[in-house]
Design a protein around this motif. Sequence first.
Motif, PDB file in Angstrom:
ATOM      1  N   ALA A 197      -4.901  -0.419   3.986  1.00  9.23           N
ATOM      2  CA  ALA A 197      -4.613  -1.296   5.184  1.00  9.23           C
ATOM      3  C   ALA A 197      -3.355  -1.828   5.268  1.00  9.23           C
ATOM      4  CB  ALA A 197      -5.858  -2.588   5.223  1.00  9.23           C
ATOM      5  N   ILE A 198      -2.545  -1.214   6.014  1.00  9.97           N
ATOM      6  CA  ILE A 198      -0.785  -1.593   6.023  1.00  9.97           C
ATOM      7  C   ILE A 198      -0.886  -2.553   7.504  1.00  9.97           C
ATOM      8  CG2 ILE A 198       1.197  -0.549   6.654  1.00  9.97           C
ATOM      9  CD1 ILE A 198       0.076   1.730   4.894  1.00  9.97           C
ATOM     10  N   CYS A 199      -0.213  -3.594   7.364  1.00 10.25           N
ATOM     11  CA  CYS A 199       0.431  -4.504   8.164  1.00 10.25           C
ATOM     12  C   CYS A 199      -0.644  -5.224   9.220  1.00 10.25           C
ATOM     13  CB  CYS A 199       1.688  -3.797   9.150  1.00 10.25           C
ATOM     14  SG  CYS A 199       2.437  -5.136   9.991  1.00 10.25           S
ATOM     15  N   ARG A 200      -1.019  -4.458  10.274  1.00 11.03           N
ATOM     16  CA  ARG A 200      -1.889  -5.048  11.303  1.00 11.03           C
ATOM     17  C   ARG A 200      -3.420  -4.619  10.535  1.00 11.03           C
ATOM     18  NH1 ARG A 200      -3.859  -4.997  16.998  1.00 11.03           N
ATOM     19  NH2 ARG A 200      -5.669  -3.942  17.215  1.00 11.03           N
ATOM     20  N   ALA A 223      -4.409  -3.935   0.548  1.00 12.13           N
ATOM     21  CA  ALA A 223      -3.968  -4.348   1.876  1.00 12.13           C
ATOM     22  C   ALA A 223      -2.509  -4.776   1.646  1.00 12.13           C
ATOM     23  CB  ALA A 223      -4.503  -5.435   2.461  1.00 12.13           C
ATOM     24  N   THR A 224      -1.465  -4.407   2.422  1.00 14.08           N
ATOM     25  CA  THR A 224      -0.103  -4.730   2.669  1.00 14.08           C
ATOM     26  C   THR A 224       0.393  -5.242   3.659  1.00 14.08           C
ATOM     27  OG1 THR A 224       1.012  -2.620   2.917  1.00 14.08           O
ATOM     28  CG2 THR A 224       0.424  -3.302   0.679  1.00 14.08           C
ATOM     29  N   GLN A 225       1.140  -6.456   3.797  1.00 17.80           N
ATOM     30  CA  GLN A 225       1.692  -6.976   4.979  1.00 17.80           C
ATOM     31  C   GLN A 225       2.833  -6.109   5.451  1.00 17.80           C
ATOM     32  OE1 GLN A 225       0.362  -9.414   7.538  1.00 17.80           O
ATOM     33  NE2 GLN A 225       1.742  -7.943   8.342  1.00 17.80           N
ATOM     34  N   PHE A 226       3.561  -5.458   4.463  1.00 17.11           N
ATOM     35  CA  PHE A 226       4.795  -4.572   4.798  1.00 17.11           C
ATOM     36  C   PHE A 226       4.249  -3.274   4.727  1.00 17.11           C
ATOM     37  CE2 PHE A 226       3.679  -5.562   0.130  1.00 17.11           C
ATOM     38  CZ  PHE A 226       3.505  -4.609  -0.392  1.00 17.11           C
TER      39      PHE A 226
END
Length: 254
Positions: free
Chosen positions: A130-133, A223-226
């Motif tokens: 899961a990336i960003c959004r 999951a990453t926010q970047f």
Amino acid sequence: MRRIRLILLIALLPLVACCGRRDADAQRPMVGLSCGRSESGANTLGAAYTDAILRAGGLPLVFPTIADESDARELVASVDGVVLTGGPDFDPAIYGEEILNETVEIDPVRDRSDLLLARAALDSGKPILAICRGGQLMNIVLGGTLYQDIPTQVPDTLRHGGGAIHMIGVEPGSTLYRLFGKDSLEVNSYHHQGVKDPAPGIRITARAPDGLVEAFETDQVFATQFHPERMAQADTAWLRVFRHFIGRLEPGRK
Ligand code: MN
């Protein structure tokens, strides 16, 4: 002469059968990716995502925007793992808030499609990147909330979004730590929103210096926010995130 040909044929048969079987066994893991939408309504996805999956040994399959639960379930059933990708802000009504200000830009069609895919992916038990959004989506589907507008809601925040580069502190023992062997990393930042109340059961594995959640995981979700797919374009070290994800997939388990 005929006998020699026959012997040769018999000798080669197992080889042919073996190669055929090996091709079937060497089936690449298939990865379904959620897509975005252009203003004109086109399904869109940056090639950095599919390139990263290909370079990491997976076969990417971009899912269209959907509106039916059965479509989400059948799409997820057709792949071995799911990547939930980046995009605009979420409608805060999803986690029980009203829109905070005019900076919040939502797309109800994308929200619906993403929520259906996220729930189907979680129910399938298949690994989720899961990336960003996509990470924000996982947090709200699992019961958390978001900052709608980081600059106004997080005091003394550093610059997130717009391609800013900032450090993150990485939790020792986390998957992210194991992949890089470092307790701090430099990452990109393209987000307007972020995790406010973490969902129950998620392990926060990285934070920016201002405390903002930059990565979390569960047994199923990384999951990453970047955006590792963008960093992987210039720095192959970031392909580790995708190789790790592909390595967890179980082709054939439908
Ligand atoms: Mn950031």
